[in-house]
Design an enzyme around this catalytic site. Structure first.
Site, PDB file in Angstrom:
ATOM      1  N   ASP A 161      -7.713   0.684  -8.566  1.00 13.77           N
ATOM      2  CA  ASP A 161      -6.840   1.433  -7.669  1.00 13.77           C
ATOM      3  C   ASP A 161      -5.753   0.510  -7.135  1.00 13.77           C
ATOM      4  O   ASP A 161      -6.025  -0.649  -6.797  1.00 13.77           O
ATOM      5  CB  ASP A 161      -7.635   2.012  -6.496  1.00 13.77           C
ATOM      6  CG  ASP A 161      -6.768   2.861  -5.576  1.00 13.77           C
ATOM      7  OD1 ASP A 161      -6.423   3.990  -5.961  1.00 13.77           O
ATOM      8  OD2 ASP A 161      -6.411   2.379  -4.488  1.00 13.77           O
ATOM      9  N   GLU A 173      -2.635   0.102  -4.209  1.00 12.99           N
ATOM     10  CA  GLU A 173      -1.824   0.545  -3.084  1.00 12.99           C
ATOM     11  C   GLU A 173      -0.422  -0.005  -3.331  1.00 12.99           C
ATOM     12  O   GLU A 173      -0.271  -1.130  -3.831  1.00 12.99           O
ATOM     13  CB  GLU A 173      -2.382   0.038  -1.756  1.00 12.99           C
ATOM     14  CG  GLU A 173      -3.810   0.480  -1.458  1.00 12.99           C
ATOM     15  CD  GLU A 173      -4.010   1.979  -1.425  1.00 12.99           C
ATOM     16  OE1 GLU A 173      -3.010   2.704  -1.160  1.00 12.99           O
ATOM     17  OE2 GLU A 173      -5.133   2.435  -1.647  1.00 12.99           O
ATOM     18  N   HIS A 182      -7.804   4.904   1.070  1.00 17.31           N
ATOM     19  CA  HIS A 182      -6.443   4.357   1.011  1.00 17.31           C
ATOM     20  C   HIS A 182      -6.400   2.841   1.180  1.00 17.31           C
ATOM     21  O   HIS A 182      -5.348   2.295   1.498  1.00 17.31           O
ATOM     22  CB  HIS A 182      -5.505   5.048   2.014  1.00 17.31           C
ATOM     23  CG  HIS A 182      -5.509   6.532   1.878  1.00 17.31           C
ATOM     24  ND1 HIS A 182      -5.314   7.179   0.681  1.00 17.31           N
ATOM     25  CD2 HIS A 182      -5.706   7.518   2.802  1.00 17.31           C
ATOM     26  CE1 HIS A 182      -5.387   8.480   0.862  1.00 17.31           C
ATOM     27  NE2 HIS A 182      -5.630   8.711   2.130  1.00 17.31           N
ATOM     28  N   ASP A 202     -11.342   2.606  -2.406  1.00 22.20           N
ATOM     29  CA  ASP A 202     -11.079   3.750  -3.278  1.00 22.20           C
ATOM     30  C   ASP A 202     -11.632   3.529  -4.682  1.00 22.20           C
ATOM     31  O   ASP A 202     -12.137   4.465  -5.321  1.00 22.20           O
ATOM     32  CB  ASP A 202      -9.574   4.031  -3.348  1.00 22.20           C
ATOM     33  CG  ASP A 202      -9.064   4.763  -2.114  1.00 22.20           C
ATOM     34  OD1 ASP A 202      -9.859   4.993  -1.187  1.00 22.20           O
ATOM     35  OD2 ASP A 202      -7.866   5.098  -2.069  1.00 22.20           O
TER      36      ASP A 202
END
Length: 211
Positions: A12, A14, A152, A157
């Site tokens: 994942d 960000e 998040h 995540d």
């Protein structure tokens, strides 16, 4: 490269925004390595994108400009991540998003992204068509998976996506009796029209193509 669906790297990102094509950069990468459905390793690193991030992104992710100020650059982090994912198939929730950023950041270090991707969100749409929606947090609640409610941040995540991924594999095995689920089966499942999914999985078991 492992062919079993339960031996993967779940990742994942960000980011500063929605698209690397518009100049957005990664600010955190989180990933878990699963072998036979068991997490055996983790990777997490903040990354300085070379500019300030917006208040919206700070509020959305909990990652602040202060946290990124002394973080290494993506160009410093991504070679280590390339080693981490080597010889593994990849999974992400909304994989088209993460795949774009992975390719973009790899391009900056002159590294090709060749590892196959599968999307847990698209798979969930086929396996759980009655879920209220197919956001990660909703699916975790829908499937009653253990969670501390934190989302998040990249590693959190990735870990929740891994739990969801294992749950979907278990549900396919239980419903359709497919003992061995290959990564290719899940890739093809995500491209199957929703109302054809039961027939597709029943045929896969009958033909023993993936078992």
């Amino acid at each position: 490269m492992a062919s079993s669906a339960d031996t993967v790297v779940v990742l994942d990102f960000e980011t500063t925004g929605l698209s690397p094509d518009h100049g957005d950069r990664a600010i955190e990468i989180g990933a878990v390595k699963m072998v036979n459905g068991v997490i055996v390793d983790r990777f997490q690193q903040l990354m300085n994108p070379g500019r300030k991030i917006s208040f919206f992104i700070e509020n959305y992710t909990g990652i602040t400009n202060g946290m990124l100020q002394d973080a290494p650059t993506c160009e410093e982090v991504m070679p280590d991540f390339a080693v981490f994912i080597q010889d593994f198939n990849l999974v992400a929730h909304n994989a088209s998003f993460d795949a774009r950023f992975l390719r973009s950041e790899f391009n900056r270090i002159h590294r090709q992204q060749n590892e196959p991707f599968a999307c847990s969100m698209l798979a969930a749409r086929r396996i759980y068509p009655d879920a209220p929606n197919h956001k990660l947090s909703t699916l975790v609640e829908y499937r009653q998976l253990p969670s501390d409610g934190n989302f998040h941040r990249a590693l959190a995540d990735a870990e929740m996506t891994a739990l969801l991924w294992n749950a979907m594999l278990d549900d396919i095995q239980t419903r359709y009796g497919i003992e061995h689920i290959s990564f290719q089966l899940i890739q093809e499942l995500t491209r199957t029209v929703k109302n054809a999914v039961p027939k597709y999985l029943s045929r896969a078991k009958q033909h023993r193509k993936y078992s």
